[in-house]
Design a protein around this motif. Structure first.
Motif, PDB file in Angstrom:
ATOM      1  N   SER A  57       0.826  -1.208   0.000  1.00 50.20           N
ATOM      2  CA  SER A  57       0.000   0.000   0.000  1.00 50.20           C
ATOM      3  C   SER A  57       0.858   1.255   0.000  1.00 50.20           C
ATOM      4  O   SER A  57       0.552   2.230  -0.690  1.00 50.20           O
ATOM      5  N   LYS A  58       1.920   1.223   0.771  1.00 51.32           N
ATOM      6  CA  LYS A  58       2.828   2.368   0.812  1.00 51.32           C
ATOM      7  C   LYS A  58       3.502   2.574  -0.548  1.00 51.32           C
ATOM      8  O   LYS A  58       3.676   3.702  -0.996  1.00 51.32           O
ATOM      9  N   TYR A  59       3.846   1.485  -1.199  1.00 42.97           N
ATOM     10  CA  TYR A  59       4.468   1.591  -2.517  1.00 42.97           C
ATOM     11  C   TYR A  59       3.495   2.163  -3.541  1.00 42.97           C
ATOM     12  O   TYR A  59       3.878   2.975  -4.387  1.00 42.97           O
TER      13      TYR A  59
ATOM     14  N   ARG B 213       3.122   6.077  -2.652  1.00 43.86           N
ATOM     15  CA  ARG B 213       4.281   6.959  -2.770  1.00 43.86           C
ATOM     16  C   ARG B 213       5.304   6.525  -3.802  1.00 43.86           C
ATOM     17  O   ARG B 213       6.241   7.257  -4.065  1.00 43.86           O
TER      18      ARG B 213
ATOM     19  N   ILE C 198       9.164   2.710  -0.806  1.00 45.03           N
ATOM     20  CA  ILE C 198       8.852   1.991   0.425  1.00 45.03           C
ATOM     21  C   ILE C 198       9.594   2.603   1.612  1.00 45.03           C
ATOM     22  O   ILE C 198       9.027   2.813   2.664  1.00 45.03           O
TER      23      ILE C 198
ATOM     24  N   GLU D 111      11.273   5.465   3.770  1.00 43.66           N
ATOM     25  CA  GLU D 111      11.091   6.920   3.905  1.00 43.66           C
ATOM     26  C   GLU D 111      12.415   7.628   4.012  1.00 43.66           C
ATOM     27  O   GLU D 111      13.305   7.316   4.638  1.00 43.66           O
TER      28      GLU D 111
END
Length: 91
Positions: A81-83, A86, A89, A91
């Motif tokens: 989901s983060k990939y 944004r 992966i 930060e």
């Protein structure tokens, strides 16, 4: 066989059918979020199948395997989901 054994067997078949539906959605999903959701559902179905199988065999090792899959499934879903949001992966 007792009634519990029959119920566990029937539940395993139903979870296997749910896994097939999730696998179909994973392969044929129209979008990436649909596929991520299908993968998360497949993790949950796998956990349910392992717990039911452990209950049927009266073995606790399957519960530990289900716990490991739950942790990996959560981390995998968060990372995917983060990939998607944004395109990165870390930060």
């Amino acid at each position: 066989m007792t009634v519990i054994d029959h119920a566990l067997t029937a539940s395993l078949y139903m979870v296997a059918l749910a896994m097939l539906f999730s696998l179909y959605r994973l392969l044929a999903g129209p979008s990436v979020p649909d596929r991520i959701l299908a993968l998360d559902t497949l993790y949950i179905n796998t956990i349910a199948a392992l717990i039911l199988f452990g209950m049927q065999l009266r073995s606790s090792i399957y519960f530990e395997a289900a716990l490991v899959i739950a942790m990996l499934g959560f981390v995998g879903t968060v990372m995917l989901s983060k990939y998607v949001l944004r395109r990165d992966i870390v930060e």
